[in-house]
Design an enzyme around this catalytic site. Structure first.
Site, PDB file in Angstrom:
ATOM      1  N   ASP A 166       0.408   2.525   8.895  1.00  0.00           N
ATOM      2  CA  ASP A 166      -0.075   1.955   9.868  1.00  0.00           C
ATOM      3  C   ASP A 166       0.860   1.955  11.187  1.00  0.00           C
ATOM      4  OD1 ASP A 166      -2.125   1.295   8.425  1.00  0.00           O
ATOM      5  OD2 ASP A 166      -1.722  -0.973   8.502  1.00  0.00           O
TER       6      ASP A 166
ATOM      7  N   ARG B  89       1.049  -5.918  -4.859  1.00  0.00           N
ATOM      8  CA  ARG B  89       1.291  -6.825  -3.598  1.00  0.00           C
ATOM      9  C   ARG B  89       1.785  -8.183  -3.791  1.00  0.00           C
ATOM     10  NH1 ARG B  89      -1.147  -4.280   0.883  1.00  0.00           N
ATOM     11  NH2 ARG B  89      -2.527  -2.517   0.524  1.00  0.00           N
TER      12      ARG B  89
ATOM     13  N   LYS C 123       8.394   1.082   5.305  1.00  0.00           N
ATOM     14  CA  LYS C 123       7.176   1.785   4.876  1.00  0.00           C
ATOM     15  C   LYS C 123       6.037   1.283   5.641  1.00  0.00           C
ATOM     16  CE  LYS C 123       4.579   0.330   2.436  1.00  0.00           C
ATOM     17  NZ  LYS C 123       3.737  -0.631   1.480  1.00  0.00           N
ATOM     18  N   THR C 124       5.011   2.035   6.072  1.00  0.00           N
ATOM     19  CA  THR C 124       3.711   1.660   6.383  1.00  0.00           C
ATOM     20  C   THR C 124       2.962   2.799   7.088  1.00  0.00           C
ATOM     21  OG1 THR C 124       2.051   0.361   7.615  1.00  0.00           O
ATOM     22  CG2 THR C 124       4.284   0.416   8.131  1.00  0.00           C
TER      23      THR C 124
ATOM     24  N   ASP D 147       6.031  -7.386   5.505  1.00  0.00           N
ATOM     25  CA  ASP D 147       6.017  -8.726   4.779  1.00  0.00           C
ATOM     26  C   ASP D 147       7.154  -8.299   3.630  1.00  0.00           C
ATOM     27  OD1 ASP D 147       4.368 -10.218   5.915  1.00  0.00           O
ATOM     28  OD2 ASP D 147       2.600  -9.973   4.650  1.00  0.00           O
TER      29      ASP D 147
ATOM     30  N   ARG E 262      -5.154  -1.980   9.699  1.00  0.00           N
ATOM     31  CA  ARG E 262      -5.690  -3.294   9.627  1.00  0.00           C
ATOM     32  C   ARG E 262      -5.333  -4.201  11.135  1.00  0.00           C
ATOM     33  NH1 ARG E 262      -7.281  -5.607   4.484  1.00  0.00           N
ATOM     34  NH2 ARG E 262      -8.811  -3.908   4.132  1.00  0.00           N
TER      35      ARG E 262
ATOM     36  N   GLY F 235       0.662  -1.061   0.057  1.00  0.00           N
ATOM     37  CA  GLY F 235      -0.088  -0.053   0.076  1.00  0.00           C
ATOM     38  C   GLY F 235       0.656   1.303  -0.108  1.00  0.00           C
TER      39      GLY F 235
END
Lengths: 529, 529
Positions: free
Chosen positions: B184, B124, B181-182, B155, B231, B60
């Site tokens: 979240d 992905r 990177k994220t 991941d 998530r 993402g």
């Protein structure tokens, strides 16, 4: 315009002669046929006595409201430090019930340049019933008030005229002045180039839509259906489209002008989705104005029929226990076309429409139009796919932006504009005029060249039939399909469909280069170019 | 840290000794037990030959990705102007399929400080299957590549380790480096204080939530239920809560730690709504993390049971034509508690849960948790009202913010951070190390004092059971209920319930005073205070 010194009001010679409907002459005998006024530098004629002025927020929030109050307070106390500003609480009900706080500089200062109406609260009540008009007279007289400033949209400004007329007819020496507010941008005309809040709200929505355009183009797998606030006019959707260049933007007024039906909109979206799929792009962004359904010919007809059916058979319909029974009953009562429209809607929406609101209206605005269109377009694409006419995939996502933009801190434009509106409202009260809305012209020029003043509300009134009776109202200014903003959009939009011409305005900036921080809306620039 | 001059890599003596699970030693024999590295000023040991390096976005979008590429390109060409950067298209599949573009300064420069991953696209896919690993080897070797930089989350960084190990085992001289990177915020640990994008995304959500708090307090008639992306971990919800002080924020990790069930959450919200109603406030804001349901004891148990039931009876369930039949069948198969949870859900959600995704998982993430909670809380309040235990009204509105925050132009922090991450990745490749993720510490200090370097991915791996098999993974870092950010929130939140303590961070600023433009997230400041 506000650069120091004193002002006076002069009659504006540029104003065209008006013809007033009989209804308006009859209802506003004391406030009709007043001159357009312009605020100009130089002392003369404005009161320097201590004044007591009330202020009230009416209707939905718009960015910059607190600055209107700040401008009002500064202007009043600058003219005479003994002047007082009274803030009525929770909207017009506060004037009726005499609930208020005293607004001192210490109280107002922390709210300068903040969003929201939380300094006073707001409300949607109207001052219309005789006992409410009388209560306002009583309360304002007891306060020794010289003026009342109503910060609101078209209905609230009409309400200001009603109150002004009532006071004038009863020799109550309280001036009533309206300030044009609405993020929807639909209260504008020859005298008022923009309602406050539109600049900020449309920029917030453009920030979000731009980010979603970029997300769409990065992920390359979602179609974003974005509904934007604006119950009637599509100004916000048009402005956001001009700022972000989505693949498709539906404009309600165009839909109406072309006599579109619901399935025409579905066809249009499905066509754009298909063209992009054929170009290898299973992603995109479509903008949908909140009020769209009310502009579609077949939906309007169906809603009108449903209103009649409910009027006659509501109890019987309520006695039916299953959705299927209700649907069948309605299908028999509808004309064939309305039955088709009704039955094309998802079950949940069919049921929602049966629950009339407290005013007896069909709650069309509760329909999440972006989700309805996703449903209908998905059906269409499934059919095309089965027939081998649609390559690729279709993964739609729904968004609605509205509440996010109403209470943002104002953009530099709205911050300046709101302060100036409040400042001007004070001068109109000092000039002892009533039944006026603050006017604002030449807004594309630097602030020092803005032409501020007052326009008699009666000059903006037209007569509409409401509930079978003629009623003077300020008509909402819808998007004109002949206007420059729409024409600029129409001239460009074809190139947005297949190519990714997205633009990303980014968040509102307050401190940086002027071309970033002080840029006007495209709507305002095009309208006055 | 980047202020001119040359660098070298040195082993970082502060690193604790690791114990590696057998599984990790077995799967990563060539890349396990490597030292933590620190980038320090002064020349020595880094290649000055022309290098060919590939870069790919994985997963993402997060704000700042383009700056990683820009930093990487600048560092490579500064070390040797003949170096080349290859951008693989549409994520890891681009490496497998050998789809790429050459990234020149002219191509990258327009993307500097922009949001999105649209310069290259993302995807992905994972590079895991033997034929995919082999395809990557072949393609990178043919390009003469010395390194590959994978910009991704937990991941993707695990995937980088797998690829690095494969190359090392097969004597392929291509270094594989991951960049954390994220949005979240769940990829952080002793070596990596923040994943990029969290700063910007949480600020965008805080801008929107703050505006809605102000709207709530101005209109005084709506309860806003706002679901925020994330998530698994609730870092975003916690950060936004710290920035905006809503009346209530649910944190998934607390719910799990306390063993909450779905009705405990409903009770909690209903209690806050009631307390405010009793204080005359029929409005408020509640934040809900996207992943909440997966942390609730009874929902988890029900989902596990549902998985087993579907595994055994899916065909039979599909043969049942009515929702009621399916519901009854499931009710018989469930334990009593799971039957109760399942039946408490609205019909639509009951059906959604039966549609397993392509990985065979129950699509719990498709449930619009904020709407589910609105339904359940509304039921509760209706009961209380009937019993005379609830004064006032309850008008809820639902929001979900996620896609709006992924492709925003990066905040000043993320812009600097991402550029630095890319710059550091280049140095690791110049140092000929592989299987590392770029590490970043001391981020609360000025940029010049940041401690950049590399951490072996194997040092971050733990073994989890996935589909019955042990699998080395970088465990997502969840919110710790013992951590300083949660404790700061827990210490304050009671005062947010009845009083309106809302805060309004406003839009991200780039040009103004440093305390406005360069403020860090509260999470980062508290974690390193």
């Amino acid at each position: 315009m506000l650069s120091g010194g004193e002002f006076h009001l002069e009659e504006d010679p540029t104003d065209a002669a008006h013809t007033f409907a009989d209804e308006i002459r009859r209802e506003f005998p004391n406030t009709v046929e007043k001159p357009l006024l312009r605020l100009v530098p130089g002392a003369g004629g404005l009161s320097v006595e201590p004044l007591v002025v009330g202020v009230v927020f009416s209707g939905g929030q718009a960015p910059g409201g607190h600055n209107v109050v700040a401008g009002l307070l500064d202007a009043l106390t600058r003219a005479n430090p003994a002047s007082r500003l009274i803030g009525f609480l929770d909207g017009p009900i506060g004037v009726i019930k005499n609930r208020y706080i005293e607004l001192t500089p210490e109280r107002v200062e922390p709210y300068l340049n903040t969003g929201g109406f939380d300094m006073l609260g707001s409300g949607r009540d109207k001052i219309e019933k005789p006992e409410d008009l009388e209560a306002c007279r009583k309360n304002l007289t007891a306060l020794g008030a010289h003026g009342l400033v109503i910060i609101g949209g078209d209905d609230s400004n009409t309400n200001a005229a009603v109150l002004a007329e009532y006071f004038k007819a009863n020799s109550v020496p309280v001036c009533v002045i309206g300030v044009p507010k609405t993020i929807d941008g639909d209260m504008k005309n020859d005298y008022i180039e923009a309602s406050f809040g539109f600049d900020t709200a449309s920029k917030v929505f453009a920030e979000l839509v731009g980010s979603i355009c970029r997300d769409s183009m990065s992920a390359r797998k979602y179609w974003h259906f974005i509904r934007l606030m604006g119950r009637a006019a599509s100004h916000i959707t048009l402005e956001v489209a001009l700022q972000t260049r989505p693949n498709l933007a539906i404009i309600s007024e165009e839909a109406e002008a072309r006599g579109w039906k619901l399935m025409d909109v579905v066809d249009l979206i499905a066509d754009v989705v298909t063209r992009r799929a054929k170009a290898g792009k299973s992603y995109g962004v479509v903008l949908i104005p909140e009020g769209l359904l009310e502009f579609l010919a077949d939906v309007k007809a169906m809603i009108a029929e449903l209103g009649s059916i409910l009027g006659e058979h509501e109890d019987y319909l309520k006695s039916l226990t299953s959705h299927e029974d209700r649907r069948q009953f309605l299908t028999e009562k509808f004309t064939a076309e309305s039955a088709e429209v009704y039955n094309s809607l998802p079950d949940g929406i069919q049921e929602v429409l049966l629950l009339r609101d407290k005013h007896g209206n069909i709650p069309l605005s509760q329909v999440e139009t972006e989700k309805l269109l996703i449903d209908l377009v998905s059906d269409r694409i499934r059919e095309m796919k089965a027939e081998g006419r649609f390559p690729g995939s279709f993964s739609p996502l729904a968004h609605f932006f509205g509440y996010e933009g109403r209470c943002v801190q104002p953009s530099n434009f709205d911050a300046d504009y709101c302060y100036t509106l409040g400042y001007t409202a004070a001068q109109l009260i000092r000039g002892n005029v009533t039944g006026y809305t603050v006017s604002a012209r030449n807004l594309t020029a630097p602030v020092s060249e803005w032409v501020m003043g007052g326009v008699p509300v009666t000059s903006m009134l037209t007569v509409e039939m409401r509930k079978g009776k003629p009623k003077p109202v300020i008509r909402k200014t819808l998007v004109s399909v002949d206007g420059k903003p729409f024409r600029a959009f129409a001239a460009e939009r074809d190139s947005w469909v297949e190519e990714d011409r997205f633009a990303y305005p980014g968040p509102i900036q307050y401190f940086g280069p002027s071309e970033v921080c002080d840029r006007l809306t495209k709507t305002l620039m095009l309208e006055h170019s």
